[in-house]
Design an enzyme around this catalytic site. Structure first.
Site, mmCIF file in Angstrom:
data_model
loop_
_atom_site.group_PDB
_atom_site.id
_atom_site.type_symbol
_atom_site.label_atom_id
_atom_site.label_comp_id
_atom_site.label_asym_id
_atom_site.label_seq_id
_atom_site.Cartn_x
_atom_site.Cartn_y
_atom_site.Cartn_z
ATOM 1 N N ASP A 160 -7.034 -0.118 -17.175
ATOM 2 C CA ASP A 160 -7.218 0.455 -15.840
ATOM 3 C C ASP A 160 -6.338 1.678 -15.618
ATOM 4 O OD1 ASP A 160 -5.368 -1.978 -15.845
ATOM 5 O OD2 ASP A 160 -4.705 -0.962 -14.025
ATOM 6 N N GLY B 176 0.788 -1.221 0.000
ATOM 7 C CA GLY B 176 0.000 0.000 0.000
ATOM 8 C C GLY B 176 0.822 1.273 0.000
#
Length: 516
Positions: free
Chosen positions: A289, A168
């Site tokens: 994406d 992350g």
């Protein structure tokens, strides 16, 4: 051309005059957590309605698209750079460093809940059923002084339900590259996400080596991707798709129907891709994406600008097959638009998809040729595709630096001495220049126009790496100084001419990958 701004000088560096991998095996490991987060953590967003007027509201996103997710703060955070000129649009330019650090570290003043969005996408041509914001958090929409809405996102804020095998985090290296390039693209006049602020920290993360983590605050009309609609279509989320399209149309403006909006996306994306090709920009990872329905450049990873001209230039060393090579970008973008059309096919017929692709090709071709005619200082009637094929062949043979070639070409009373010094193989270039010069000198108006479309500065990979190394050594002031040069790329910047040079020897073997 933008007015001059004094930028401090910096000593030039010496010598200057992971690949895409589809984690299918991990999808089932996150499904349970994803469903829990989707239905249990999302309750706080249920009562909101996006009106196009709400400040810092996440209600733009229908519930199946968004998961309420908190940021994980970094250790010893510090502000590296803030885009004061852009912040002025939101009356944020007078805030101190502590205010910015608080927001970037996940504790904004208004305490609005953050969220991650889900999407799918074709990655290197293969459909992946679920992706999502694995290291980015949305903070809703801000309205600027002109009434324009921008979605805010912090990149590197910690793990989300869509992090898969990632941590992350975004490293300082990649965050600096995106901060510089997004503002550089804006300065070039190419639609892009914008960078508002950049924060560093002492938190260590592992990539190829140990690096420090950073957070970038970036803004866009929204972060809806082609892959967002692919996800909703392939999971049968028709109500959510209806709602999201309605909200996109609300901020996009101008279209009376979904089919008209799709056609406009095709046209605007054609113009965007033409701008990339004209300036020599290579995105590196043009997955569905990584493409925006607002036709702005999105997700700066292993990008690069062509230096020594090579139409087959591949900026991402993870791209083993050259799928996203510079010359292949227009065709890949068309393929991606086709995938978007398929995802939206419940709203219109195949004829509309074909019409959209026709619009894309027509706009791309027309805009590219017009832009190249301006860059070359030649009449539009002369710059045709046969002419450009001959020009591309000449440039490939010459081994010229693409950006410097056009700046030289636009100089008044130029003696062409640069040909022998710059071209690796000057023969074909000399012949081309003889034919070019035989048409007579360019007018003052033409030369002035050439200077407005041919940048003196591009973000060369070695320049980005030089700035990164300085920042890693503690000199973070260079980030904003170089950014100020790059966002005014058409003007002269005394003391910064060394940024126009080719890579010095210590940077000659640089390569970037998906981890960049």
């Amino acid at each position: 051309m933008t007015g001059g701004v004094s930028v401090p000088c910096e000593e030039p560096p010496p010598g200057v005059g992971n690949d895409y991998r589809c984690y299918l095996a991990c999808v089932w490991l996150v499904v349970g957590f994803f469903l829990y987060a989707l239905f249990m953590n999302n309750y706080s967003l249920k009562s909101e309605t996006f009106s196009g007027e709400t400040v810092l509201s996440s209600a733009f996103w229908p519930q199946p698209c968004v998961v309420s997710t908190s940021a994980t703060p970094l250790d010893m955070p510090y502000l590296i750079a803030k885009n004061t000129a852009f912040a002025q649009r939101f009356a944020y330019d007078n805030h101190d460093d502590a205010w910015w650090v608080s927001w970037l570290n996940g504790q904004p003043e208004n305490k609005h809940p953050s969220y991650a969005t889900v999407y799918a996408g074709h990655q290197f041509g293969h459909y992946v059923t679920q992706l999502g914001d694995g290291r980015a958090l949305g903070w809703g929409f801000l309205k600027d002084r002109e009434g324009v809405h921008w979605e805010c996102q912090t990149k590197g804020s910690g793990m989300t339900p869509f992090s898969r095998m990632g941590d992350g985090r975004a490293v300082l290296r990649s965050s600096i590259r995106e901060y510089l390039c997004s503002e550089h693209m804006h300065g070039l006049g190419i639609p892009s996400t914008r960078a508002m602020a950049l924060m560093g920290s002492t938190t260590k993360v592992r990539r190829e080596t140990w690096e420090t983590a950073a957070v970038l605050l970036r803004l866009a009309p929204s972060f809806v991707r082609f892959g967002t609609f692919e996800y909703l279509a392939n999971t049968g989320q028709t109500e959510a798709m209806d709602a999201l399209i309605a909200n996109v149309l609300r901020i996009h403006g101008g279209e009376s129907s979904i089919s008209e909006w799709f056609l406009s996306v095709c046209r605007d994306t054609g113009k965007l891709c033409a701008e990339w090709q004209a300036v020599g920009f290579c995105h590196g990872v043009l997955n569905t994406d990584n493409m925006s329905v607002h036709s702005v450049t999105l997700d700066y990873g292993p990008f690069g600008f062509i230096e020594t001209y090579d139409p087959g230039y591949v900026c991402n060393h993870s791209d083993d097959t050259g799928r996203y090579a510079y010359w292949a970008q227009p065709e890949i973008v068309e393929w991606n638009l086709f995938q978007l059309g398929r995802a939206l096919s419940r709203y219109f017929s195949d004829d509309t998809i074909r019409e959209g692709l026709h619009h894309y090709n027509a706009v791309f071709s027309n805009h590219y040729l017009k832009k190249m005619s301006r860059k070359l200082g030649l009449p539009e009637t002369q710059v045709t595709w046969p002419f450009m094929r001959h020009f591309i062949t000449m440039m490939t043979q010459s081994g010229m630096d693409y950006t410097r070639f056009f700046r030289y070409l636009g100089r008044e009373f130029d003696d062409r001495e640069w040909v022998e010094k710059e071209a690796l193989s000057p023969g074909a270039l000399k012949t081309w220049l003889e034919q070019y010069d035989a048409q007579g000198p360019r007018s003052a108006a033409t030369l002035a126009d050439m200077a407005q479309v041919n940048p003196a500065y591009i973000l060369r990979n070695w320049v980005a790496q030089w700035v990164i190394e300085k920042a890693e050594a503690g000199n973070t002031s260079l980030v904003q100084q170089v950014c100020d040069v790059l966002r005014r790329p058409y003007m002269a910047h005394p003391c910064w001419e060394h940024l126009q040079a080719s890579a010095p020897s210590q940077y000659s073997s640089l390569s970037v990958s998906c981890s960049s």
